[in-house]
Write an enzyme that holds these catalytic residues in place. Structure first.
Site, PDB file in Angstrom:
ATOM      1  N   ASN A   1     -17.613 -16.084  12.506  1.00 19.04           N
ATOM      2  CA  ASN A   1     -17.791 -16.577  11.140  1.00 19.04           C
ATOM      3  C   ASN A   1     -17.926 -15.461  10.119  1.00 19.04           C
ATOM      4  OD1 ASN A   1     -17.571 -19.118  12.082  1.00 19.04           O
ATOM      5  ND2 ASN A   1     -19.715 -19.705  11.796  1.00 19.04           N
TER       6      ASN A   1
ATOM      7  N   ARG B   1     -10.121 -24.082   9.217  1.00 21.25           N
ATOM      8  CA  ARG B   1     -10.707 -24.328   7.902  1.00 21.25           C
ATOM      9  C   ARG B   1     -11.073 -23.047   7.167  1.00 21.25           C
ATOM     10  NH1 ARG B   1     -12.978 -28.286   4.736  1.00 21.25           N
ATOM     11  NH2 ARG B   1     -14.595 -27.169   3.639  1.00 21.25           N
TER      12      ARG B   1
ATOM     13  N   ASP C   1      -9.348 -33.069   3.048  1.00 24.83           N
ATOM     14  CA  ASP C   1     -10.000 -32.679   1.805  1.00 24.83           C
ATOM     15  C   ASP C   1      -9.135 -32.969   0.589  1.00 24.83           C
ATOM     16  OD1 ASP C   1     -11.485 -29.903   3.365  1.00 24.83           O
ATOM     17  OD2 ASP C   1     -12.525 -31.597   2.448  1.00 24.83           O
TER      18      ASP C   1
HETATM   19  C1  UD1 Z   1     -19.686 -22.232   7.835  1.00 24.06           C
HETATM   20  C2  UD1 Z   1     -19.343 -21.927   9.273  1.00 24.06           C
HETATM   21  C3  UD1 Z   1     -19.772 -23.064  10.164  1.00 24.06           C
HETATM   22  C4  UD1 Z   1     -21.243 -23.348   9.954  1.00 24.06           C
HETATM   23  C5  UD1 Z   1     -21.548 -23.578   8.471  1.00 24.06           C
HETATM   24  C6  UD1 Z   1     -23.024 -23.766   8.167  1.00 24.06           C
HETATM   25  C7  UD1 Z   1     -17.356 -20.582   9.147  1.00 24.06           C
HETATM   26  C8  UD1 Z   1     -15.903 -20.459   9.473  1.00 24.06           C
HETATM   27  N1  UD1 Z   1     -17.918 -21.749   9.410  1.00 24.06           N
HETATM   28  O1  UD1 Z   1     -18.929 -23.384   7.459  1.00 24.06           O
HETATM   29  O2  UD1 Z   1     -19.541 -22.667  11.516  1.00 24.06           O
HETATM   30  O3  UD1 Z   1     -21.574 -24.505  10.673  1.00 24.06           O
HETATM   31  O4  UD1 Z   1     -21.081 -22.463   7.708  1.00 24.06           O
HETATM   32  O5  UD1 Z   1     -23.754 -22.677   8.644  1.00 24.06           O
HETATM   33  O6  UD1 Z   1     -17.978 -19.641   8.693  1.00 24.06           O
HETATM   34  N2  UD1 Z   1     -20.074 -28.622   1.230  1.00 24.06           N
HETATM   35  C9  UD1 Z   1     -19.813 -29.390   0.131  1.00 24.06           C
HETATM   36  N3  UD1 Z   1     -19.108 -28.838  -0.896  1.00 24.06           N
HETATM   37  C10 UD1 Z   1     -18.680 -27.547  -0.893  1.00 24.06           C
HETATM   38  C11 UD1 Z   1     -18.965 -26.749   0.231  1.00 24.06           C
HETATM   39  C12 UD1 Z   1     -19.666 -27.317   1.303  1.00 24.06           C
HETATM   40  O7  UD1 Z   1     -20.174 -30.543   0.088  1.00 24.06           O
HETATM   41  O8  UD1 Z   1     -18.058 -27.097  -1.874  1.00 24.06           O
HETATM   42  C13 UD1 Z   1     -20.814 -29.236   2.361  1.00 24.06           C
HETATM   43  C14 UD1 Z   1     -19.954 -29.283   3.638  1.00 24.06           C
HETATM   44  O9  UD1 Z   1     -19.146 -30.422   3.670  1.00 24.06           O
HETATM   45  C15 UD1 Z   1     -21.021 -29.299   4.700  1.00 24.06           C
HETATM   46  C16 UD1 Z   1     -22.131 -28.432   4.110  1.00 24.06           C
HETATM   47  O10 UD1 Z   1     -21.911 -28.426   2.709  1.00 24.06           O
HETATM   48  O11 UD1 Z   1     -21.521 -30.590   4.888  1.00 24.06           O
HETATM   49  C17 UD1 Z   1     -22.155 -27.017   4.664  1.00 24.06           C
HETATM   50  O12 UD1 Z   1     -20.962 -26.362   4.316  1.00 24.06           O
HETATM   51  P1  UD1 Z   1     -20.847 -24.780   4.266  1.00 24.06           P
HETATM   52  O13 UD1 Z   1     -22.217 -24.156   4.287  1.00 24.06           O
HETATM   53  O14 UD1 Z   1     -19.937 -24.408   3.155  1.00 24.06           O
HETATM   54  O15 UD1 Z   1     -20.168 -24.447   5.653  1.00 24.06           O
HETATM   55  P2  UD1 Z   1     -18.766 -23.800   5.926  1.00 24.06           P
HETATM   56  O16 UD1 Z   1     -18.605 -22.549   5.114  1.00 24.06           O
HETATM   57  O17 UD1 Z   1     -17.700 -24.841   5.869  1.00 24.06           O
END
Ligand code: UD1
Length: 426
Positions: free
Chosen positions: A23, A94, A118
């Site tokens: 990650n 993703r 999305d």
């Molecule tokens: C990253 C990690 C993933 C980990 C997660 C949380 C990578 C490739 N993946 O995912 O393994 O589980 O962090 O530690 O690094 N959300 C929104 N809107 C946004 C952005 C996020 O609603 O604009 C929501 C997502 O749908 C999810 C939550 O917030 O439910 C967490 O997302 P986020 O912290 O952004 O995780 P990722 O970066 O996708």
């Protein structure tokens, strides 16, 4: 890629080493795009996702050379980059969205295929978009692509995230390092992987304050230069080994890990009855008796990581007692429970809670890996299941775990990768 066949009932004893974090490294590869020239990333895991990200940034114009002996990536970035990240690669991973920040910063334009399901403004990317819009980027969606354009140099902004999203923090960091003025990102994510990105950016000449806190202050600079950077160790892989030792019993030493990044998970293992010792870049987990079930609540860092939740459900499934596991980040993370139940686990899901009643033994069966961590967790379950467990769709596991099978073998597990025709006949 085949399947994994596991014969349960063996303790794990010995030593393993972890590499750089998936990650983090995928994002570091995107960060490299911010500077023209040759950037070197070391401590790179040899996993599928690195290959896919390599293909993606090659498509954008970079030359990517992975030396699997040295575990090092050399990324040569040209003056001119392509602006379009195609669906065939984005849909596989993703994390592809992380090229959005660098492309908009370097080119003022980016066309990124939307990861499946999305849409603009929907849950998942809304915070990335809202932050970029504050910086003067116009974002639309057309034919399955997110189209971002900024007529002028990005301008600094004050951004408050609704939730400390890892992905949104990364996008806004990468976009702001060369913006005009001082950007403040409040309620930013604090994961070690974010710190790693900040440190690489600083090595490239970026000026970032508040690293490791929830307020990042970024003074935009005119341009960045290439650097050499070592990837932070993979705390989730390290945590998977720690959980494996507690589930199967035995004595496992994990090298190359930073135990500070795992304190909450290691503390849970101590509560479960494990003997955990730590030293500078290693830790050791010993478990002699059957574990005691422990409650888990996933939260953004420094809370309990959602990426270790399936491994700890598996631990609870074979522990003494009952535990409640609460998932606050990704509800779909409980999907794998259906497969765990096929192995005899007693788990009841109510919304974002899972009630796990420990069973003394699981029972081997064919199961399907549905994502990286779910896949790894099913393998861990197979280690304590009677008879044979066959885990298929292991390409998910290969996406994130470097030498998983050989490391497990070296610890004494009875596991092998079998070709699919044989797997199908079992
Ligand atoms: C990253 C990690 C993933 C980990 C997660 C949380 C990578 C490739 N993946 O995912 O393994 O589980 O962090 O530690 O690094 N959300 C929104 N809107 C946004 C952005 C996020 O609603 O604009 C929501 C997502 O749908 C999810 C939550 O917030 O439910 C967490 O997302 P986020 O912290 O952004 O995780 P990722 O970066 O996708």
């Amino acid at each position: 890629m085949g399947a994994f066949r596991i014969s349960g009932g063996h303790h794990l004893t010995g030593e393993v080493s972890v590499r750089g974090a998936k990650n983090s490294v995928l994002k570091l590869m995107a960060v490299a795009l911010l500077a023209e020239g040759r950037t070197t990333i070391t401590n790179v895991p040899d996993i599928m996702d690195v290959t896919i990200m390599g293909q993606l940034i090659s498509r954008l114009g970079a030359t990517v050379d992975f030396d699997s002996e040295q575990r090092q990536l050399i990324i040569d970035v040209p003056a001119e980059l392509e602006q379009r990240a195609d669906y065939d690669l984005v849909r596989q991973m993703r994390a592809s969205i992380s090229v959005l920040g660098p492309l908009i910063a370097r080119l003022g334009v980016a066309d990124i295929a939307l990861p499946g399901g999305d849409a603009i403004g929907s849950r998942g990317l809304d915070m990335h978009m809202a932050g970029l819009e504050r910086m003067g980027v116009k974002v639309t969606s057309e034919h399955g692509y997110l189209l971002a354009s900024a007529p002028e140099r990005l301008r600094a902004a004050s951004i408050w995230l609704d939730f400390p999203s890892v992905g949104a923090t990364e996008t806004l960091l990468m976009a702001s390092v060369t913006a005009d003025g001082t950007t403040v990102i409040d309620n930013a994510a604090r994961e070690p992987e974010i710190v790693d990105i900040c440190e690489m950016l600083a090595g490239m000449g970026a000026r970032i304050g508040g690293v490791g806190t929830s307020t990042l202050v970024i003074d935009g600079v005119d341009a960045l230069h290439p650097t050499t950077h070592a990837t932070v160790p993979d705390r989730i892989v390290a945590g998977t080994w720690a959980a494996a030792a507690a589930i199967a019993g035995g004595d496992v030493t994990v090298h190359g890990a930073d135990y500070h990044h795992l304190e909450i998970a290691l503390d849970k293992l101590t509560s479960a009855g494990a003997d955990v010792t730590t030293a500078s870049d290693m830790f050791r987990v010993r478990m002699e008796d059957r574990a005691t079930a422990v409650d888990i609540v996933t939260l953004p860092y420094p809370g309990f990581p959602t990426d270790l939740q399936p491994q700890f459900i598996t631990l609870n499934a074979v522990s003494q007692g009952v535990a409640m596991v609460t998932e606050n980040l990704f509800e779909s993370r409980f999907k794998f429970v259906n497969e765990l139940v096929r192995l005899g686990a007693d788990v009841r899901i109510e919304g974002h809670h899972a009630l796990v009643r420990g069973r003394e033994r699981l029972s081997g069966a064919p199961v399907v890996a549905t994502d990286i961590r779910a896949g790894a967790s099913l393998v861990l379950a197979g280690l304590v299941a009677n008879g044979e467990t066959l885990v298929t769709e292991v390409h998910h596991i290969d996406r994130g775990y470097d030498s998983f099978v050989t490391d497990l073998q070296s610890l004494g597990a009875d596991i092998e990768r079998v070709p699919l025709p044989l797997a199908a006949s079992l």
